[in-house]
Design an enzyme around this catalytic site. Structure first.
Site, short mmCIF file in Angstrom:
data_model
loop_
_atom_site.label_atom_id
_atom_site.label_comp_id
_atom_site.label_asym_id
_atom_site.label_seq_id
_atom_site.Cartn_x
_atom_site.Cartn_y
_atom_site.Cartn_z
N ASN A 32 0.83 -1.22 0.00
CA ASN A 32 0.00 0.00 0.00
C ASN A 32 0.86 1.27 0.00
O ASN A 32 0.32 2.37 0.06
CB ASN A 32 -0.99 0.00 1.18
CG ASN A 32 -0.28 0.03 2.53
OD1 ASN A 32 0.93 0.21 2.61
ND2 ASN A 32 -1.05 -0.15 3.60
N LYS A 84 6.07 -1.32 11.65
CA LYS A 84 7.19 -1.87 12.44
C LYS A 84 7.84 -0.90 13.43
O LYS A 84 8.87 -1.23 14.01
CB LYS A 84 8.26 -2.40 11.49
CG LYS A 84 8.87 -1.32 10.62
CD LYS A 84 10.17 -1.75 9.98
CE LYS A 84 10.78 -0.62 9.18
NZ LYS A 84 12.08 -0.92 8.64
N SER A 124 10.06 -11.67 14.42
CA SER A 124 11.15 -10.86 14.96
C SER A 124 11.72 -11.51 16.21
O SER A 124 11.01 -12.18 16.97
CB SER A 124 10.58 -9.49 15.33
OG SER A 124 11.48 -8.79 16.15
N TYR A 148 3.85 -3.52 18.95
CA TYR A 148 4.45 -4.08 17.73
C TYR A 148 4.91 -5.52 17.99
O TYR A 148 4.59 -6.43 17.23
CB TYR A 148 5.64 -3.22 17.27
CG TYR A 148 6.53 -3.95 16.29
CD1 TYR A 148 6.12 -4.16 14.98
CD2 TYR A 148 7.76 -4.48 16.68
CE1 TYR A 148 6.90 -4.88 14.09
CE2 TYR A 148 8.56 -5.19 15.81
CZ TYR A 148 8.13 -5.39 14.51
OH TYR A 148 8.91 -6.11 13.64
N LYS A 152 3.64 -9.52 16.54
CA LYS A 152 4.46 -10.61 15.99
C LYS A 152 4.18 -11.92 16.76
O LYS A 152 3.99 -12.97 16.15
CB LYS A 152 5.95 -10.26 16.07
CG LYS A 152 6.35 -9.13 15.13
CD LYS A 152 6.12 -9.49 13.69
CE LYS A 152 6.39 -8.34 12.73
NZ LYS A 152 5.91 -8.56 11.37
N GLY A 291 12.67 -0.40 27.60
CA GLY A 291 12.29 -1.57 26.79
C GLY A 291 13.48 -2.29 26.19
O GLY A 291 13.35 -3.42 25.73
P1 NAD Z 1 9.18 -1.66 5.68
O1 NAD Z 1 8.28 -0.70 6.38
O2 NAD Z 1 10.33 -1.11 4.92
O3 NAD Z 1 8.33 -2.58 4.70
C1 NAD Z 1 6.99 -2.96 4.97
C2 NAD Z 1 6.18 -2.69 3.71
O4 NAD Z 1 4.83 -3.09 3.96
C3 NAD Z 1 6.15 -1.21 3.33
O5 NAD Z 1 6.48 -1.07 1.96
C4 NAD Z 1 4.70 -0.78 3.61
O6 NAD Z 1 4.27 0.22 2.70
C5 NAD Z 1 3.95 -2.09 3.45
N1 NAD Z 1 2.71 -2.24 4.21
C6 NAD Z 1 2.50 -2.03 5.54
N2 NAD Z 1 1.24 -2.37 5.86
C7 NAD Z 1 0.63 -2.80 4.72
C8 NAD Z 1 -0.65 -3.28 4.40
N3 NAD Z 1 -1.60 -3.38 5.32
N4 NAD Z 1 -0.91 -3.63 3.12
C9 NAD Z 1 0.04 -3.53 2.15
N5 NAD Z 1 1.27 -3.08 2.38
C10 NAD Z 1 1.58 -2.72 3.67
O7 NAD Z 1 9.68 -2.70 6.78
P2 NAD Z 1 10.80 -3.84 6.68
O8 NAD Z 1 11.93 -3.43 7.54
O9 NAD Z 1 11.05 -4.19 5.28
O10 NAD Z 1 10.07 -5.03 7.44
C11 NAD Z 1 9.37 -6.04 6.76
C12 NAD Z 1 8.75 -7.00 7.75
O11 NAD Z 1 9.78 -7.53 8.58
C13 NAD Z 1 7.75 -6.34 8.71
O12 NAD Z 1 6.69 -7.24 8.94
C14 NAD Z 1 8.56 -6.11 9.94
O13 NAD Z 1 7.77 -6.06 11.10
C15 NAD Z 1 9.46 -7.34 9.95
N6 NAD Z 1 10.68 -7.15 10.72
C16 NAD Z 1 11.52 -6.11 10.43
C17 NAD Z 1 12.67 -5.90 11.20
C18 NAD Z 1 13.60 -4.75 10.91
O14 NAD Z 1 14.43 -4.44 11.76
N7 NAD Z 1 13.53 -4.10 9.75
C19 NAD Z 1 12.96 -6.77 12.26
C20 NAD Z 1 12.10 -7.84 12.52
C21 NAD Z 1 10.96 -8.02 11.74
N1 UFG Z 2 20.93 2.37 20.02
C1 UFG Z 2 21.60 3.48 20.47
N2 UFG Z 2 21.32 4.69 19.91
C2 UFG Z 2 20.38 4.84 18.93
C3 UFG Z 2 19.69 3.69 18.47
C4 UFG Z 2 19.99 2.47 19.06
O1 UFG Z 2 22.45 3.39 21.35
O2 UFG Z 2 20.15 5.98 18.47
C5 UFG Z 2 21.27 1.04 20.60
C6 UFG Z 2 20.11 0.36 21.30
O3 UFG Z 2 20.05 0.75 22.65
C7 UFG Z 2 20.46 -1.11 21.10
C8 UFG Z 2 21.18 -1.13 19.75
O4 UFG Z 2 21.61 0.21 19.53
O5 UFG Z 2 21.38 -1.53 22.09
C9 UFG Z 2 20.28 -1.56 18.60
O6 UFG Z 2 19.09 -0.76 18.59
P1 UFG Z 2 18.08 -0.77 17.35
O7 UFG Z 2 17.00 0.23 17.67
O8 UFG Z 2 18.83 -0.59 16.09
O9 UFG Z 2 17.51 -2.24 17.35
P2 UFG Z 2 16.72 -3.06 18.48
O10 UFG Z 2 17.52 -4.29 18.75
O11 UFG Z 2 16.36 -2.23 19.62
O12 UFG Z 2 15.34 -3.39 17.73
C10 UFG Z 2 15.32 -4.04 16.45
C11 UFG Z 2 14.06 -3.61 15.70
C12 UFG Z 2 12.83 -4.11 16.40
C13 UFG Z 2 12.92 -5.57 16.61
C14 UFG Z 2 14.20 -5.93 17.34
C15 UFG Z 2 14.39 -7.41 17.45
O13 UFG Z 2 13.98 -2.20 15.62
O14 UFG Z 2 11.70 -3.85 15.59
O15 UFG Z 2 15.33 -5.39 16.62
O16 UFG Z 2 14.29 -7.98 16.20
F1 UFG Z 2 11.86 -5.99 17.34
#
Ligand code: NAD
Ligand code: UFG
Length: 329
Positions: A32, A84, A124, A148, A152, A291
């Protein structure tokens, strides 16, 4: 195979679409564009020299899904679409439950209706909560600290129940650790709007001079240097993990960690970025972020043993590619 990639225009979905196309699969995307840009579709096609079928639509919209499943014979789905941002999920819990749970249920229902055999779900490492690393797939799901993370854990439970009844479907739950980096072409990467929440996008904004300095959230954790330790994985390795999961999917439900198995502290990340890119990153130690946990890294033996997949790219590759992407934005 014809693979429907939901959220395929986003950060991980776009890289995975490239790997699918490079491995001879056809890709149909529904997105979307709530957190991505239409032009990324053209960039995926430019990298792979292959065509994608793109639908701008919402995965929570059952009619939009029905249209796609009727128009194409779908062999498998990879469900990336979701919201996310941890902080935003605390502010807008209903939006997160609505979007992330309804999309998963609508897609699972469409898979059953149209007899799709394979379903891969983006989960995640956050579902492990604060347990002792390395995190293993057999550990219990602990309650997470935000909506969030709950979406998951709940999506995982919903899919576990679906598989109990519908044995013809194969489901893989992939638990990502910390995906970072960008495509080596410099065309695809992570470009969050506003001030980044995550470490690597924040570091690259500091390197570019758009942010003054990095705030390191705490240096009094029980870790190598007191700062948080995470398992950073290159997004291209992560993308390849999806192809491996899809091509070797067995019946029933399997859970795999997608990480490197190696933890790196915040200060080690800063040092590695400076060494590989030759740019200094000013930083200031501040309070712990609510958190956060001290340490989170994966046990990666299951996916290596069963699917033959393991990450190959190093932290230096991740930080070089992340910077290469950022500097051309
Ligand atoms: P992202 O936001 O870059 O990609 C998600 C995509 O989904 C976007 O393009 C958004 O426009 C689309 N979207 C959201 N809701 C929608 C809906 N209802 N219908 C259609 N499209 C929709 O995020 P990402 O980093 O690529 O993450 C992808 C998946 O992996 C997510 O489910 C996220 O929760 C999961 N994930 C990401 C991380 C991370 O650190 N990036 C870590 C763990 C899990
Ligand atoms: N950190 C800093 N300064 C910043 C950002 C992060 O010191 O500005 C530190 C955090 O405290 C942590 C590490 O960098 O120790 C990584 O932080 P991130 O925010 O990059 O990643 P997290 O591990 O907190 O979270 C990520 C995703 C979540 C997911 C989680 C586990 O953002 O969505 O990994 O998969 F749930």
């Amino acid at each position: 195979m014809n693979i429907l990639v939901t959220g395929g225009v986003g950060y991980i979905g776009s890289h995975t679409s490239v790997e699918l196309l490079n491995n001879g699969h056809d890709v149909i995307i529904i997105d979307n564009l709530s957190n991505s840009k239409r032009e990324t579709v053209g960039k995926i096609e430019q990298i792979t020299q292959k065509k994608i079928t793109f639908y701008q639509g919402d995965v929570t919209d059952k009619q939009a899904l029905a249209k796609i499943f009727q128009a194409h014979h779908i062999d498998g789905v990879i469900h990336f679409a979701g919201l996310k941002a941890v902080g935003e999920s605390v502010d807008k819990p209903l939006l997160y439950y609505q979007n992330n749970l309804i999309s998963t249920m609508a897609l699972a229902e469409a898979c059953l209706t149209y007899e799709v055999k394979q379903f891969v779900f983006s989960s995640s490492a956050t579902v492990y909560g604060d347990q002792t690393s390395p995190m293993h797939e057999t550990m219990p799901l602990l309650s997470t600290t935000n909506p969030y993370g709950e979406t998951k854990a709940m999506s995982e439970r919903i899919l576990q129940d679906v598989i109990k009844k519908h044995r013809k479907l194969s489901i893989v739950l992939l638990r990502y650790f910390n995906p970072v980096g960008a495509h080596s072409s410099g065309l695809l990467g992570e470009d969050p709007s506003g001030i980044p929440n995550n470490l690597v996008p924040y570091i690259t904004k500091v390197a570019k001079g758009e942010l003054e300095k990095l705030f390191v959230y705490g240096n009094d954790y029980d870790t190598v240097d007191g700062t948080g330790v995470r398992d950073y994985i290159h997004v291209v390795d992560l993308a390849k993990g999806h192809v491996a999961a899809l091509e070797k999917l067995k019946s029933g439900l399997e859970i795999y960690n997608l990480g490197t198995g190696k933890g790196t502290s915040v200060l080690e990340m800063i040092e590695a970025f400076e060494a590989v890119n030759g740019i200094s990153i000013p930083y200031q130690i501040t309070e712990r972020r609510p958190g956060d946990i001290a340490t989170c890294y994966a046990d990666v033996s299951k996916i290596k043993d069963q699917l033959g997949w393991s990450a190959t790219l190093k932290v230096e590759d991740m930080l070089r590619d992340a910077w290469q992407f950022e500097r051309q934005l």
